[in-house]
Design a protein around this motif. Structure first.
Motif, PDB file in Angstrom:
ATOM      1  N   LYS A 185       2.321   1.767  -3.486  1.00  0.00           N
ATOM      2  CA  LYS A 185       1.320   2.268  -4.440  1.00  0.00           C
ATOM      3  C   LYS A 185       1.047   3.751  -4.197  1.00  0.00           C
ATOM      4  O   LYS A 185       0.926   4.528  -5.137  1.00  0.00           O
ATOM      5  CB  LYS A 185       0.013   1.473  -4.333  1.00  0.00           C
ATOM      6  CG  LYS A 185       0.150   0.033  -4.753  1.00  0.00           C
ATOM      7  CD  LYS A 185       0.558  -0.085  -6.202  1.00  0.00           C
ATOM      8  CE  LYS A 185       0.720  -1.544  -6.560  1.00  0.00           C
ATOM      9  NZ  LYS A 185       1.677  -1.795  -7.595  1.00  0.00           N
ATOM     10  N   ARG A 186       0.953   4.135  -2.922  1.00  0.00           N
ATOM     11  CA  ARG A 186       0.712   5.545  -2.591  1.00  0.00           C
ATOM     12  C   ARG A 186       1.896   6.401  -3.056  1.00  0.00           C
ATOM     13  O   ARG A 186       1.713   7.467  -3.637  1.00  0.00           O
ATOM     14  CB  ARG A 186       0.497   5.684  -1.091  1.00  0.00           C
ATOM     15  CG  ARG A 186       0.071   7.077  -0.693  1.00  0.00           C
ATOM     16  CD  ARG A 186      -0.265   7.178   0.749  1.00  0.00           C
ATOM     17  NE  ARG A 186      -1.520   6.510   1.027  1.00  0.00           N
ATOM     18  CZ  ARG A 186      -2.078   6.457   2.216  1.00  0.00           C
ATOM     19  NH1 ARG A 186      -1.475   7.020   3.259  1.00  0.00           N
ATOM     20  NH2 ARG A 186      -3.225   5.839   2.408  1.00  0.00           N
ATOM     21  N   ASP A 207       3.089  11.428   2.321  1.00  0.00           N
ATOM     22  CA  ASP A 207       1.877  10.603   2.387  1.00  0.00           C
ATOM     23  C   ASP A 207       2.197   9.137   2.675  1.00  0.00           C
ATOM     24  O   ASP A 207       1.451   8.462   3.378  1.00  0.00           O
ATOM     25  CB  ASP A 207       1.091  10.685   1.071  1.00  0.00           C
ATOM     26  CG  ASP A 207       0.431  12.036   0.859  1.00  0.00           C
ATOM     27  OD1 ASP A 207       0.332  12.816   1.830  1.00  0.00           O
ATOM     28  OD2 ASP A 207       0.014  12.309  -0.282  1.00  0.00           O
ATOM     29  N   ALA A 208       3.288   8.642   2.113  1.00  0.00           N
ATOM     30  CA  ALA A 208       3.647   7.236   2.288  1.00  0.00           C
ATOM     31  C   ALA A 208       4.385   6.981   3.599  1.00  0.00           C
ATOM     32  O   ALA A 208       4.417   5.853   4.090  1.00  0.00           O
ATOM     33  CB  ALA A 208       4.503   6.772   1.108  1.00  0.00           C
ATOM     34  N   PRO A 214       4.173  13.010  -1.974  1.00  0.00           N
ATOM     35  CA  PRO A 214       4.015  11.548  -1.922  1.00  0.00           C
ATOM     36  C   PRO A 214       4.890  10.895  -0.861  1.00  0.00           C
ATOM     37  O   PRO A 214       4.483   9.922  -0.221  1.00  0.00           O
ATOM     38  CB  PRO A 214       4.411  11.065  -3.315  1.00  0.00           C
ATOM     39  CG  PRO A 214       4.641  12.251  -4.147  1.00  0.00           C
ATOM     40  CD  PRO A 214       4.590  13.463  -3.298  1.00  0.00           C
ATOM     41  N   ILE A 233       0.836  -1.202   0.000  1.00  0.00           N
ATOM     42  CA  ILE A 233       0.000   0.000   0.000  1.00  0.00           C
ATOM     43  C   ILE A 233       0.871   1.253   0.000  1.00  0.00           C
ATOM     44  O   ILE A 233       0.607   2.206  -0.742  1.00  0.00           O
ATOM     45  CB  ILE A 233      -0.974  -0.010   1.194  1.00  0.00           C
ATOM     46  CG1 ILE A 233      -1.974  -1.157   1.050  1.00  0.00           C
ATOM     47  CG2 ILE A 233      -1.703   1.324   1.321  1.00  0.00           C
ATOM     48  CD1 ILE A 233      -2.759  -1.457   2.314  1.00  0.00           C
TER      49      ILE A 233
END
Length: 154
Positions: A107-108, A124-125, A121, A104
């Motif tokens: 992918k993020r 976010d990850a 990003p 996950i």
């Protein structure tokens, strides 16, 4: 006997590689990216791709070697009725959680990198990868408890 030695060796090597890789990305690479240390997405794309490969290969080899070890050491009663068995089942759950968190997170990260963004990003990850790193360390702790026969201390 040789098969158990080989399974244990493969299991230990790939557990260490997987855990170390996830930990490094979570606590070194992504914070650097979030803080602007990279000026292009290419290094993060490469790191993310390599980590995903390491994760998938390690997950598969840990499933196979761990399955062999569990099959050679435990019966169903032993898995569900002993402390060591519960530790093994806990490892399986942690293994699945680690694999999911890395997938996950990747992918993020990749979705943001495809938009040619870098800091957002990575930020976010980061929580997913940090959670994955904690799970990876927990896996190593449970593995240590199993190999040192910590259940005998209880």
């Amino acid at each position: 006997m040789v098969d158990v030695f080989l399974a244990q060796t493969v299991h230990l090597i790939f557990a260490g590689i997987w855990a170390g890789s996830v930990f490094y990305v979570a606590f070194v690479v992504l914070p650097l990216a979030r803080d602007g240390a990279f000026n292009t997405t290419k290094p993060l794309e490469a790191i993310s791709g390599k980590l995903t490969t390491i994760s998938r290969v390690s997950a598969l080899l840990l499933l196979l070697s761990g399955g062999h070890l569990a099959g050679s050491r435990y019966t169903a009663d032993g898995l569900f009725g002993t402390t060591d068995g519960h530790l093994v089942l806990g490892m399986v759950a942690l293994w699945a959680i680690l694999a999911a968190l890395v997938e996950i997170g990747a992918k993020r990260l990749e979705a943001g990198l495809n938009g040619k963004k870098l800091r957002e990003p990575a930020g976010d990850a980061l929580p997913l990868y940090r959670a994955a790193a904690v799970v990876a360390v927990a896996l190593l702790v449970v593995g240590g408890a199993l190999t040192s026969n910590a259940a005998a201390l209880l």
